[in-house]
Every structure is written in C-alpha cells, then in structure tokens.
Design an enzyme around this catalytic site. Structure first.
Site, mmCIF file in Angstrom:
data_model
loop_
_atom_site.group_PDB
_atom_site.id
_atom_site.type_symbol
_atom_site.label_atom_id
_atom_site.label_comp_id
_atom_site.label_asym_id
_atom_site.label_seq_id
_atom_site.Cartn_x
_atom_site.Cartn_y
_atom_site.Cartn_z
ATOM 1 C CB ILE A 144 42.771 51.722 21.812
ATOM 2 C CG1 ILE A 144 44.184 51.159 21.636
ATOM 3 C CG2 ILE A 144 42.567 52.271 23.229
ATOM 4 C CD1 ILE A 144 44.539 50.024 22.579
ATOM 5 C CE LYS A 145 34.680 48.411 23.212
ATOM 6 N NZ LYS A 145 33.839 47.300 23.749
ATOM 7 C CB ILE A 146 38.399 55.988 23.090
ATOM 8 C CG1 ILE A 146 39.883 55.609 23.132
ATOM 9 C CG2 ILE A 146 38.177 57.343 23.757
ATOM 10 C CD1 ILE A 146 40.799 56.579 22.396
ATOM 11 C CB ILE A 190 41.872 46.000 24.918
ATOM 12 C CG1 ILE A 190 41.953 45.976 26.449
ATOM 13 C CG2 ILE A 190 42.919 46.927 24.316
ATOM 14 C CD1 ILE A 190 43.264 45.392 26.984
#
Length: 371
Positions: free
Chosen positions: A139-141, A108
């Site tokens: 976690i998409k950064i 996400i």
C-alpha cells in the site's frame, strides 16, 4: 534475457516496472517482462491508472457491469484498480515465493486526496489491503507530515507499505523512524515481523528538474556547472542515511525479532532532460539492497545500452555532500525545493485521480445510456 539487466540484478538492485494496465496483464506482457527483463516488482500511481483507462477497450466489460449494477464512481474506481493490482500480484507471486517475499511485490496508492489526513489514509489502507487480499501487496502512503503516523499505524497492523513521494533527507529520516515505530508496535501486538515489508520511495529526476530550473534562473557559469547532479547527490545521501540508521541499536533489536529492512527505492528514474543519458538514474544509483522502479522506456534503454559499473553510490558520499553545499552557496534553497516538490507531487496525483474519476464517470454514463 538482457545481460545488462542481469548484471544490475546481481549487484543487488531489484528491477521493478513503474507501470500497470489491463492490456499489459491480458496480453501476457507483464509475464514476458518478468521472464525476459528481470522485472521482479510493479509500482502504480493515479497517473498510470488514468493513462491506462484512457486507452483501448480492455476495461469495457467491467465498466459495463459496474454501470448495470448502478455503482457510484468511487466504488467503480476501487473495483477497477484493485482488479488490476490483484491480477498483477498473481503474476508476480512466483517471484514472491522464490525470493521469500523480498520481491514479487505490486503497489497501489491510497486516494491522493487523503494525503493530508492521517486517519482517513489508514482507513483507506485497510480497505485496499482487504480488497486486494494478496500477501505480496504494497500500500503506497505518501510521506507527508500527516502520512507519517499513517505509515506507522498501517505497519503496526501488519500492512506492508511503500512510502512514496520522499524528496528530502530530513523527511526520509522521519520515514525511517515511522517504519521502526510501526514494527515496534507490530511486535508488541504479537505479529510476525518477517511477514511485514516496506520500501521507501525516494524521488530522483524531479529534484533535478526543479533545481536545474533555479540554477538556470541564477544564470552564472558556476550555477550552470551544477546542473543535473542534485538528484543523484540527494539519493546517494539518502542511502548513506539508510546505512547509518541500519547500524542503530533500535534497528538491530527489530532485526533480531525477524524484521526485514525497509529498502530504499529509486523512483522517478525516467530522465526528463533530453540532453542527459537516458539511463543516468539507473547506472549511477547502483547499490546493494535497493529497488529501481523504471518506466518501460527506461527499462528498455537500460537493457540495450546501460553501463553497470558496480556500486556507484557508497563511494560518492563526499562528492554528494560537496555538491549539496555548492548548491547552497549558489543560492539554491534546498528546503524550499523539497517543499515545492512534495506539494506538486500531491497536487499532480490528485489531479490524475480526478481525471480518472471523470473518465470513469463518463464511461459509466455512456454504458448506462447504451443499456
């Protein structure tokens, strides 16, 4: 099960689906893809969620409850998207357990409006990690300059990270360093490195789209002969860099402490040019220890007529370097290309996020009016 997809998996490529929706989850479609199509992971982004919310009635009950509670649109978006991601994590949990945490991951993305703000990105990553509360979450950064310290900080806190929107080799080099730094801090903090995972999402087809546009503008026969090869060359050189950095004493020290590699992930693998083979960015990017996240259409095409010929990356480094040199000689400014692509990537995801907010605002208002 597709024999072609099995061959791809046997070559060390993890097959992930670049899509998620409440309908896909509710009907058991994701479970079927895991069972029948060798899917072992899922990625999402604001565009995917905006599309999912625009179709069908799968979200109506939750939106109605959110409207009754009087929540604002920002909280509603978090509640809706994390619900899907949590459900997806539960569907993929058997894969996560079977592969000892290598796969079975669901991603996400942080609010793309925060892409240029390190501190807020870290705060958002913490919030999403807490809200989903599943060990197989990513976690998409984004790999913006401001995203790099956020990647390090999140990993240092034990948050598994999918680094997204990587276009350039120079930025990928910094992403790997940010990954190393995060694990070094995590180790100093006494964290178990074997529990922290990361992938680095290197975008492919968008590179060809932008460079081909420039080659067409140049218009010479030599320029035209260079079309539709840069995405593969760029990705192959990224894998070469991955191998190079994997041989450093810095990584070996982390590996000895239990760290997992940050696997290269091929993203944007749906072919944009109809004249190209629709499985191009799968068949030509086969290498051990990689992930290929595919739109469903690409997954179906690969299962039907993909051509898995073994490793198509490591023997092509010289050709890839020669191609990038030829592009430079033809007048294509690589640094400008990757800057344009990063800026556009952030802008597109931000636009999709705003579309998502607008859609949910309309749904909330409609449900409140109906109440």
């Amino acid at each position: 099960m597709s024999e072609i997809l099995k061959q791809l998996s046997d070559e060390g490529v993890s097959i992930w689906l670049d899509d998620i929706s409440r309908e896909r989850l509710r009907t058991g479609d994701l479970e079927r893809l895991v069972k029948d199509k060798h899917v072992v992971g899922v990625t999402s982004n604001p565009t995917i969620f905006a599309k999912a919310l625009s179709k069908g009635s799968a979200y109506d009950d939750q939106v109605r409850d959110l409207a009754v509670r009087g929540v604002d649109v920002e909280e509603a978006v978090r509640a809706i998207t994390t619900y899907d991601i949590r459900w997806g994590c539960d569907v993929l949990r058997p894969v996560y357990d079977r592969t000892d945490g290598l796969d079975g991951r669901v991603s996400i993305e942080v609010d793309p409006r925060l892409a240029r703000d390190s501190e807020k990105t870290v705060a958002e990553a913490r919030a999403l990690w807490w809200m989903v509360d599943r060990p197989n979450l990513f976690i998409k950064i984004p790999a913006t300059e401001e995203g790099l310290p956020a990647i390090t900080a999140a990993l240092a806190e034990g948050i598994s990270v999918n680094v997204t929107l990587i276009f350039s080799l120079e930025r990928y080099d910094k992403v790997i360093d940010a990954f190393f730094a995060g694990l070094e801090q995590a180790r100093a903090n006494g964290r178990d490195l074997s529990k922290i995972a990361s992938v680095a999402s290197f975008f492919v087809s968008r590179v060809d789209t932008e460079i081909d546009k420039r080659l067409d503008k140049i218009g010479s026969d030599g320029a035209k002969a260079l079309r539709s090869k840069a995405g593969l060359a760029n990705a192959r050189l990224a894998y070469a860099l991955y191998e190079e950095k994997s041989g450093t004493t810095r990584w070996k020290a982390l590996k000895d402490a239990g760290a997992r590699p940050q696997r290269p992930l091929w993203a944007s693998t749906g072919v944009k040019d109809p004249d190209l083979n629709d499985t191009l960015y799968v068949d030509e990017l086969v290498a051990p220890g990689t992930v290929n996240t595919m739109p469903e259409a690409t997954l179906v095409a690969e299962a039907d007529h993909g051509q898995v010929r073994g490793d198509t990356v490591r023997g092509a480094y010289d050709d890839a370097r020669a191609h990038m040199a030829a592009l430079k000689d033809a007048g294509v400014d690589y640094d400008d290309v990757v800057k344009v692509l990063e800026d556009e990537g952030v802008e597109k995801f931000e636009a999709s996020w705003l579309e998502l907010l607008g859609s949910i605002t309309g749904e909330l208002d409609s449900k409140r009016a109906g109440a």
